[in-house]
Design a protein around this motif. Sequence first.
Motif, PDB file in Angstrom:
ATOM      1  N   LEU B 344      55.697  65.295  34.090  1.00  0.00           N
ATOM      2  CA  LEU B 344      55.293  65.823  35.316  1.00  0.00           C
ATOM      3  C   LEU B 344      56.635  66.193  36.208  1.00  0.00           C
ATOM      4  O   LEU B 344      56.663  67.383  36.615  1.00  0.00           O
ATOM      5  CB  LEU B 344      54.495  64.954  36.121  1.00  0.00           C
ATOM      6  N   ALA B 345      57.719  65.521  35.841  1.00  0.00           N
ATOM      7  CA  ALA B 345      58.934  65.661  36.681  1.00  0.00           C
ATOM      8  C   ALA B 345      59.590  67.059  36.255  1.00  0.00           C
ATOM      9  O   ALA B 345      60.307  67.728  37.031  1.00  0.00           O
ATOM     10  CB  ALA B 345      60.074  64.641  36.527  1.00  0.00           C
ATOM     11  N   ALA B 346      59.360  67.411  35.018  1.00  0.00           N
ATOM     12  CA  ALA B 346      60.009  68.698  34.569  1.00  0.00           C
ATOM     13  C   ALA B 346      59.167  69.947  35.242  1.00  0.00           C
ATOM     14  O   ALA B 346      59.651  71.056  35.613  1.00  0.00           O
ATOM     15  CB  ALA B 346      59.820  68.758  33.014  1.00  0.00           C
ATOM     16  N   ALA B 347      57.820  69.823  35.288  1.00  0.00           N
ATOM     17  CA  ALA B 347      56.814  70.826  35.839  1.00  0.00           C
ATOM     18  C   ALA B 347      57.295  70.987  37.225  1.00  0.00           C
ATOM     19  O   ALA B 347      57.112  72.164  37.827  1.00  0.00           O
ATOM     20  CB  ALA B 347      55.597  70.491  35.579  1.00  0.00           C
ATOM     21  N   SER B 348      57.618  70.023  37.822  1.00  0.00           N
ATOM     22  CA  SER B 348      57.738  70.053  39.385  1.00  0.00           C
ATOM     23  C   SER B 348      59.098  70.707  39.596  1.00  0.00           C
ATOM     24  O   SER B 348      59.487  71.037  40.663  1.00  0.00           O
ATOM     25  CB  SER B 348      57.743  68.785  39.934  1.00  0.00           C
ATOM     26  N   PHE B 354      58.671  77.567  41.330  1.00  0.00           N
ATOM     27  CA  PHE B 354      59.516  76.730  42.504  1.00  0.00           C
ATOM     28  C   PHE B 354      60.872  77.613  42.414  1.00  0.00           C
ATOM     29  O   PHE B 354      61.505  77.273  41.470  1.00  0.00           O
ATOM     30  CB  PHE B 354      59.771  75.328  42.372  1.00  0.00           C
ATOM     31  N   PRO B 355      60.809  78.633  43.258  1.00  0.00           N
ATOM     32  CA  PRO B 355      62.194  79.213  43.336  1.00  0.00           C
ATOM     33  C   PRO B 355      63.411  78.472  43.483  1.00  0.00           C
ATOM     34  O   PRO B 355      63.234  77.260  44.298  1.00  0.00           O
ATOM     35  CB  PRO B 355      61.888  80.249  44.564  1.00  0.00           C
ATOM     36  N   ASP B 356      64.549  78.366  43.169  1.00  0.00           N
ATOM     37  CA  ASP B 356      65.599  77.660  43.166  1.00  0.00           C
ATOM     38  C   ASP B 356      64.980  75.983  42.953  1.00  0.00           C
ATOM     39  O   ASP B 356      65.265  75.299  43.899  1.00  0.00           O
ATOM     40  CB  ASP B 356      66.075  77.972  44.714  1.00  0.00           C
ATOM     41  N   PRO B 357      64.727  75.655  41.731  1.00  0.00           N
ATOM     42  CA  PRO B 357      63.937  74.543  41.619  1.00  0.00           C
ATOM     43  C   PRO B 357      64.790  73.266  41.984  1.00  0.00           C
ATOM     44  O   PRO B 357      64.393  72.273  42.368  1.00  0.00           O
ATOM     45  CB  PRO B 357      63.228  74.392  40.322  1.00  0.00           C
ATOM     46  N   ASP B 358      66.136  73.467  41.654  1.00  0.00           N
ATOM     47  CA  ASP B 358      67.110  72.396  41.803  1.00  0.00           C
ATOM     48  C   ASP B 358      67.719  72.060  43.255  1.00  0.00           C
ATOM     49  O   ASP B 358      68.542  71.123  43.346  1.00  0.00           O
ATOM     50  CB  ASP B 358      68.226  72.529  40.682  1.00  0.00           C
TER      51      ASP B 358
END
Lengths: 442, 432
Positions: B344-348, B354-358
Amino acid sequence: MSPSLDPGIVIVGASLAGLRGAEALRLHGYAGPLAIVGEEPHPPYDRPPLSKHVLAGELAPGATALPNLVPLRATWHLGVAATGLDRPARTLRLGDGRVLPYGRLLIATGAQARPWPGSEEAALDGVFTLRGRDDAAALRAVLAQGPRHVLIVGGGLIGCEAASCCRDLGIDVTLVDPNPTPLARSLGTFVGGVVSGLLERAGVDFRPGVHVELLEGDTFGRLRRAHLRGGETIEADVAIVALGAVRSTGWLAGAGLMADAGGLTCDGACRVLAADGTPCQDIYAAGDVARWPNPHYGGRLIAVEHWGNAVEQAGHAARNMLAAREDQQPYAHLPAFWSSQFGVNIKAVGLTEGADTVAIVQGSRATRRFLAVYGRAGRSIAAVSFDEGRWLPAYAEQIRAGRPFPPIRDATDQTRIATHVPGFPAPRRGRAAPAETGGIHV
Amino acid sequence: MSDTLLAEEPRVAPAGTAPAPDDTLFAQILDPANRANPYPLLARLRERPVARQRDGRYAVSTHAEIRSLLFDPRLSSEDLPPSRRPHTGHVLKDWILNPIKDRVATAHRPLIFRDPPAHDALRHLVMQQFTVRRVRGTHDRVTAVVDALIERCRGRDRVCLVEDLSYPLPVAVICELLGVPEADEPQFQAWATQLSTALEPDARRDEDTRRANVASFDAIADYMKRLIAEKRRRPTDDMLSGLANHADPATPKMGDFDLISTAILLLVAGHETTVNLITNGMLTLLRHPLELERLRRDPERAPRVIEELLRYEPPVHFRTRKALGDIAIAGETIPKGAAVMLVLAAASRDPACFPDPDTFDPDRADNQHFGFGGGLHYCVGAPLARIEVEIALVRLCQRLVRPCLARDPPPYRPGAALRGPASLEITIDGIL
């Protein structure tokens, strides 16, 4: 034509499809003139609540207005019907005599309730159809006064939802349908039998295999009773005629298009076909009125009378209207509908038409909580869920991919898969037409 | 399955072909050495949305695929890799008694390890007790507990967030909701800490941990049995009384075994995860001081901050399922019987969603994270967790004077599924 004289795009039908089409045009960057013509005086509204929350009195009819998601900058012509189309002149004739020029046209006139065949009987006080917001408002007003007995003619989705509302309001209801179960035409009698059980539990007097011959009024023109084939009568002061819908194409007579009560024929890109079968480059259609070759079903011409199709097809048509001729995308929609009645949430995907097999793949009919899949010649073509909608997307995926029947084995809550005959009634004919249940026409 | 499959020999790619994808990524994620920052590994995992691992497990790491699998009836939460009972050396016990005990335990697993229809019936009963009134009603109690816990740090220049606040708060709240007497809370905290390790895949293999879990389980089950009897004698206004005295004739009530396992589940699931969310939240805010300051000035931002936390540093990183049949997805076929890790954490942090996910950005639009999971096992305690975390973070931001991380990264507890710092040392200039 100079840009300032460009009449722009005209949308006929201030409906869900009309509104979403207009929004899609603006979202895709169309900046030219936009006009929307609607026969009803109301701005676009949502129909699904009409036969549920509005009848129940939980929602005012006016509260069904659809939210406007994108600024439209449109000219609205509401309360005036389009009455004719002159393709060579590129004009619309309106009910008030005006003539409206168009550059491109999106036809989203939808459908109307199939009326009771006898017009005098249909005009009796207490006889209703249920399609528009005004229909729902009028019927709600009568139900709120507590009628003695309501007769519902037609056990399709609308008939069943209306019956459910009446029972919730404590009103006595008789529901008649020529088929052995409700929803027989859309779901077959195997699954329809579960709905018969729901009706019975809710205290609806369900009369399967029954044809209404005549609606009788009193001397004041008020509905008094219904005469059934075979001589029996049902006393009722309200009748809800729920015989499905016919496509609103009458205004296109003489326009040289392939149009009839079953819909307006389009090509795969939602372009309307002329009588000679060639697509009109500047006329598109979307929503209930549009009949197009669906790639999921072998390119058969299909019109889909459901909410999701109105939204998706309108967006698709709008996109194609703005695209180059060589960039017209085909429209591949998997039909879907939902209903809530008797406390049960029913959802379906695909077309059950022509199914030769049905199986309960999860849950059970006994608990009235299940998922059924329909097969045709070994392929999965449709699925319906009763209070199990959460799994439906997985089955939709299988149906879209044309997987073998049954599509999913080894699921949770799955016992041995037994196949059954779906039990679809023979095609309709004659006057006492059976209910339109699935809203799907070929 | 993960417990029983032996590791295969590493395959050597023939010369001239593309290098074989790394099929040990999930094992690396489990490695405690990577606990502080698993996100680069999660990004590599996403390169193959559905990736078979060397041990036969399948790791699913992208948003679209996880969403699809969360609603796929072929994924089961039941009958996961079994926990083997140790041989006692006593033949009769090993061959007759323990298997019976196992069967009983299996039939009454808590609802997160059950499939429909049993899951649905149990969840329905729990949701009937998890009423809006009850959840909202915790607001004042949470605020009082948070303020009291912060107050206890007065006079110190250093706060140990986990010990001082994150740990004691959720157990106090869930005990109150369930109806556990306040005096028994410390005992509960110990049990909850031990039992939450049962959700770690590797813990099921470790014999000492497993033994400790069984002992805790027996002790808490015994306690619950007595408490349920007490609630039947003298019902009070709490969830356990409600469950034990179920009176709705329309739905069947829970059996005593299910009642015990449900009560334990509510305790464990509501505890460790909330601890992590609060700690991860404060850690993230301290790493983004501007956001901490904005939240301090404008507590109305809390819901946005919390949703972004659930995406960016979620308390649950993955869940395990089992494939009941072959599942074709994203160009792979997950075979029947395989263990499936829904990361789940990878998908989030999937850039496709999600643009700019980090980047930690509470103002992001359409934040459809998997912080509370999804599908039919979506967290039942989500509304409660949101209340607890909101009050804790807002009060911490408002009351700690010049908080700073004493150590970054902090030490982590071993768990990879329920991931969170073991301690979080914060230096402060005082308490307001």
